[in-house]
Motif scaffolding. Structure first.
Motif, PDB file in Angstrom:
ATOM      1  N   THR A 113       9.536  -0.420  13.429  1.00  0.00           N
ATOM      2  CA  THR A 113       8.447   0.433  12.940  1.00  0.00           C
ATOM      3  C   THR A 113       7.948   1.358  14.041  1.00  0.00           C
ATOM      4  OG1 THR A 113       7.765  -1.264  11.351  1.00  0.00           O
ATOM      5  CG2 THR A 113       6.153   0.436  11.914  1.00  0.00           C
ATOM      6  N   GLY A 114       7.767   0.780  15.238  1.00  0.00           N
ATOM      7  CA  GLY A 114       7.301   1.588  16.357  1.00  0.00           C
ATOM      8  C   GLY A 114       8.280   2.675  16.737  1.00  0.00           C
ATOM      9  N   ALA A 115       9.573   2.346  16.723  1.00  0.00           N
ATOM     10  CA  ALA A 115      10.592   3.348  17.056  1.00  0.00           C
ATOM     11  C   ALA A 115      10.589   4.492  16.054  1.00  0.00           C
ATOM     12  CB  ALA A 115      11.967   2.683  17.098  1.00  0.00           C
ATOM     13  N   ALA A 116      10.428   4.160  14.783  1.00  0.00           N
ATOM     14  CA  ALA A 116      10.370   5.206  13.754  1.00  0.00           C
ATOM     15  C   ALA A 116       9.164   6.112  13.958  1.00  0.00           C
ATOM     16  CB  ALA A 116      10.335   4.566  12.366  1.00  0.00           C
ATOM     17  N   GLN A 117       8.028   5.522  14.343  1.00  0.00           N
ATOM     18  CA  GLN A 117       6.826   6.320  14.584  1.00  0.00           C
ATOM     19  C   GLN A 117       7.017   7.252  15.788  1.00  0.00           C
ATOM     20  OE1 GLN A 117       3.794   3.352  15.072  1.00  0.00           O
ATOM     21  NE2 GLN A 117       3.646   2.894  12.873  1.00  0.00           N
ATOM     22  N   ILE A 118       7.681   6.768  16.835  1.00  0.00           N
ATOM     23  CA  ILE A 118       7.916   7.597  18.012  1.00  0.00           C
ATOM     24  C   ILE A 118       8.818   8.779  17.668  1.00  0.00           C
ATOM     25  CG2 ILE A 118       9.028   7.642  20.276  1.00  0.00           C
ATOM     26  CD1 ILE A 118       8.059   4.761  20.657  1.00  0.00           C
ATOM     27  N   VAL A 119       9.903   8.494  16.943  1.00  0.00           N
ATOM     28  CA  VAL A 119      10.831   9.566  16.551  1.00  0.00           C
ATOM     29  C   VAL A 119      10.116  10.599  15.692  1.00  0.00           C
ATOM     30  CG1 VAL A 119      12.914  10.096  15.224  1.00  0.00           C
ATOM     31  CG2 VAL A 119      12.889   8.125  16.762  1.00  0.00           C
ATOM     32  N   ALA A 120       9.304  10.130  14.746  1.00  0.00           N
ATOM     33  CA  ALA A 120       8.565  11.052  13.883  1.00  0.00           C
ATOM     34  C   ALA A 120       7.587  11.892  14.693  1.00  0.00           C
ATOM     35  CB  ALA A 120       7.821  10.276  12.801  1.00  0.00           C
ATOM     36  N   GLY A 121       6.948  11.266  15.680  1.00  0.00           N
ATOM     37  CA  GLY A 121       5.995  11.996  16.497  1.00  0.00           C
ATOM     38  C   GLY A 121       6.646  13.100  17.300  1.00  0.00           C
ATOM     39  N   VAL A 122       7.874  12.876  17.756  1.00  0.00           N
ATOM     40  CA  VAL A 122       8.575  13.890  18.540  1.00  0.00           C
ATOM     41  C   VAL A 122       9.110  15.004  17.657  1.00  0.00           C
ATOM     42  CG1 VAL A 122      10.575  14.285  20.038  1.00  0.00           C
ATOM     43  CG2 VAL A 122       9.166  12.244  20.349  1.00  0.00           C
ATOM     44  N   LEU A 123       9.577  14.655  16.448  1.00  0.00           N
ATOM     45  CA  LEU A 123      10.257  15.635  15.601  1.00  0.00           C
ATOM     46  C   LEU A 123       9.315  16.452  14.727  1.00  0.00           C
ATOM     47  CD1 LEU A 123      13.383  13.582  14.438  1.00  0.00           C
ATOM     48  CD2 LEU A 123      13.198  15.225  16.316  1.00  0.00           C
TER      49      LEU A 123
ATOM     50  N   THR B  52      -6.169   1.267  17.953  1.00  0.00           N
ATOM     51  CA  THR B  52      -5.928  -0.104  17.503  1.00  0.00           C
ATOM     52  C   THR B  52      -4.743  -0.156  16.552  1.00  0.00           C
ATOM     53  OG1 THR B  52      -8.288  -0.652  17.728  1.00  0.00           O
ATOM     54  CG2 THR B  52      -6.951  -2.086  16.324  1.00  0.00           C
ATOM     55  N   ARG B  53      -4.683   0.810  15.642  1.00  0.00           N
ATOM     56  CA  ARG B  53      -3.578   0.851  14.683  1.00  0.00           C
ATOM     57  C   ARG B  53      -2.241   1.115  15.384  1.00  0.00           C
ATOM     58  NH1 ARG B  53      -5.991   3.753  11.258  1.00  0.00           N
ATOM     59  NH2 ARG B  53      -5.241   5.812  11.888  1.00  0.00           N
ATOM     60  N   VAL B  54      -2.239   2.036  16.340  1.00  0.00           N
ATOM     61  CA  VAL B  54      -0.999   2.357  17.050  1.00  0.00           C
ATOM     62  C   VAL B  54      -0.546   1.167  17.898  1.00  0.00           C
ATOM     63  CG1 VAL B  54      -0.012   3.809  18.861  1.00  0.00           C
ATOM     64  CG2 VAL B  54      -1.370   4.845  17.048  1.00  0.00           C
ATOM     65  N   LYS B  55      -1.499   0.485  18.545  1.00  0.00           N
ATOM     66  CA  LYS B  55      -1.145  -0.673  19.365  1.00  0.00           C
ATOM     67  C   LYS B  55      -0.482  -1.762  18.534  1.00  0.00           C
ATOM     68  CE  LYS B  55      -4.910  -0.009  22.690  1.00  0.00           C
ATOM     69  NZ  LYS B  55      -6.254  -0.497  23.124  1.00  0.00           N
TER      70      LYS B  55
END
Length: 453
Positions: free
Chosen positions: A206-216, A329-332
């Motif tokens: 889930t975290g990896a998907a959020q990081i990729v989405a944040g960059v793209l 808190t949600r991101v952590k």
């Protein structure tokens, strides 16, 4: 012979990806006068530098990236290449000091020599002088760099907050006792282990998907875009006691207050530019330390990341503060920190040629979603001294790269919380307004806290 980790070497690759970028980090110590003579300063630095191997080593790379770069002793090390002296133009105020800091930090370090410099700056107003220490990010992250810089001061290593960071606390979990002879315990252990692994894998995914989405996902903001080779620098300072008052009143953390103040100032800056802040206008790179307590003295990078949207669209300062707390808190809990840490750890077990190629490709792709850097570093609790002089101020200096036109480093020093701001010269001419806005935002929250109390 010690190899660079994939993350350490990644900072070299990121610098190579853009000729306008210098990925050096710095610390500026402002001291009471008078300044020592140059010979005395060089003598003291020579003694203290000799105890830091990185300061006498160079990076040696391998053809075709067949192995990771290595730290090797520099047989031609000469301290004179690294220790410099400069004077400010009159009147020697903060504006002149910050201009010199930006000029020094924007120039790349010479890869043929150890990757650091020390600049003595004279001519400050009120009979003060300063030392700017500059080192490449491949050597250290913010926490290890702060410990290193404190080690250059008088006396033993200064007491810092580094042993109270989250990773240090998490690493102190009790060790399991010896193996059980009861088969029922084996079955229960296997069940708990499989459940934990599945849960951790899901969180990392889930975290990896959020990081990729944040960059793209692109952001339409003047805060993001290509950078020039010139920099601006400014700083803001607030009392930690004021921040603690806000934390107590609204049940938030120091980091929440700092990021809320940064958000407030960015909002004012964008509106002054005629831009209407949107929910996605301030996706921010927030590095997170994963350094354990037993690695506090290691010189390397041990960080992961989070990519929260800071609530720049909100006008009310208290609502904004609570929104920062909720979003962090949600991101952590969403797995971004774990995903970043797992990626960098796994990369060290992959042949370096493959990771070097991947990092080289990724750093050359224009990212359009992250607009700013905000990093929080625990600094010395007590005031430092250098060559018998009191260190009056200690200011952090972050780098900028990868289309992030603004970087803000927060450092606690004694009774103060300091915000050091590096910005692109052409894209952020209002960097002083950004610093002033941070101070105003904290003062506003203090007034609200006292009034509500």
């Amino acid at each position: 012979m010690e190899h660079l980790t994939t993350l350490d070497a990644g900072f070299l690759e990121a610098e190579d990806s853009d000729r306008h970028v210098s990925l050096a980090i710095g610390g500026l110590a402002v001291m009471e006068g008078p300044a020592p003579d140059h010979a005395s300063l060089v003598s003291v630095l020579a003694e203290r530098v000799s105890e830091i191997p990185r300061f006498t080593q160079v990076v040696r790379t391998h053809p075709l990236d067949l192995a990771a770069p290595e730290w090797v002793d520099d047989p031609q090390f000469d301290l004179a290449h690294h220790v410099h002296r400069i004077a400010l133009p009159q009147p020697g105020n903060d504006a002149a000091l910050y201009r010199v800091v930006a000029d020094i930090m924007e120039r790349r370090l010479d890869r043929d020599r150890p990757l650091w410099e020390s600049w003595t700056i004279e001519g400050l107003a009120e009979d003060r002088w300063a030392v700017l220490t500059k080192l490449h990010h491949c050597i250290a992250d913010g926490i290890s760099a702060t410990r290193l810089l404190a080690g250059l001061c008088d006396g033993p290593d200064a007491e810092t907050f580094a042993n109270r960071i989250r990773a240090a606390a998490e690493s102190s979990a009790p060790r399991p006792s010896g193996p059980s002879l009861n088969p029922l315990d084996w079955a229960g252990g296997i069940w708990h282990l499989s459940t934990a692994v599945t849960s951790a894998a899901a969180r990392i995914a889930t975290g990896a998907a959020q990081i990729v989405a944040g960059v793209l996902n692109p952001t339409d903001s003047s805060l993001i875009g290509s950078v020039s080779n010139l920099r601006r620098y400014s700083a803001a300072e607030v009392l930690l006691s004021d921040v603690a008052l806000i934390c107590h009143k609204f049940d938030v953390t120091i980091n929440d207050v700092a990021l809320a103040a940064i958000t407030d100032s960015f909002r004012a800056m964008l509106m002054h530019r005629g831009e209407q802040p949107q929910r996605n206008s301030l996706r921010t790179l927030v590095p997170v330390s994963v350094r354990s307590a037993d690695a506090s003295n290691q010189l390397d990078n041990r960080v992961s990341l989070m990519l929260p949207y800071l609530p720049i669209e909100l006008d009310d300062p208290v609502e904004r503060l609570h929104a920062v707390h909720r979003r962090l808190t949600r991101v952590k809990s969403g797995g971004q920190r774990q995903a970043g840490s797992a990626f960098f750890s796994a990369a060290n077990y992959i042949p370096f040629a493959l990771t070097a190629w991947a990092v080289r490709l990724l750093t050359r792709l224009p990212q359009l979603g992250i607009v700013a850097l905000a990093t929080n570093v625990p600094g010395p609790r007590r005031r430092l001294r250098m060559m018998g002089r009191n260190v009056l101020r200690l200011l952090p200096i972050p780098p900028i790269a990868l289309h992030l036109r603004t970087g803000i480093a927060m450092l606690s020093y004694g009774d103060d919380l300091v915000f050091g701001i590096t910005a692109d010269y052409d894209a952020v001419p209002d960097v002083d307004e950004l610093a002033d806005g941070i101070e105003r935002a904290v003062a506003r929250l203090v007034a609200i806290s006292e009034g509500a109390g």
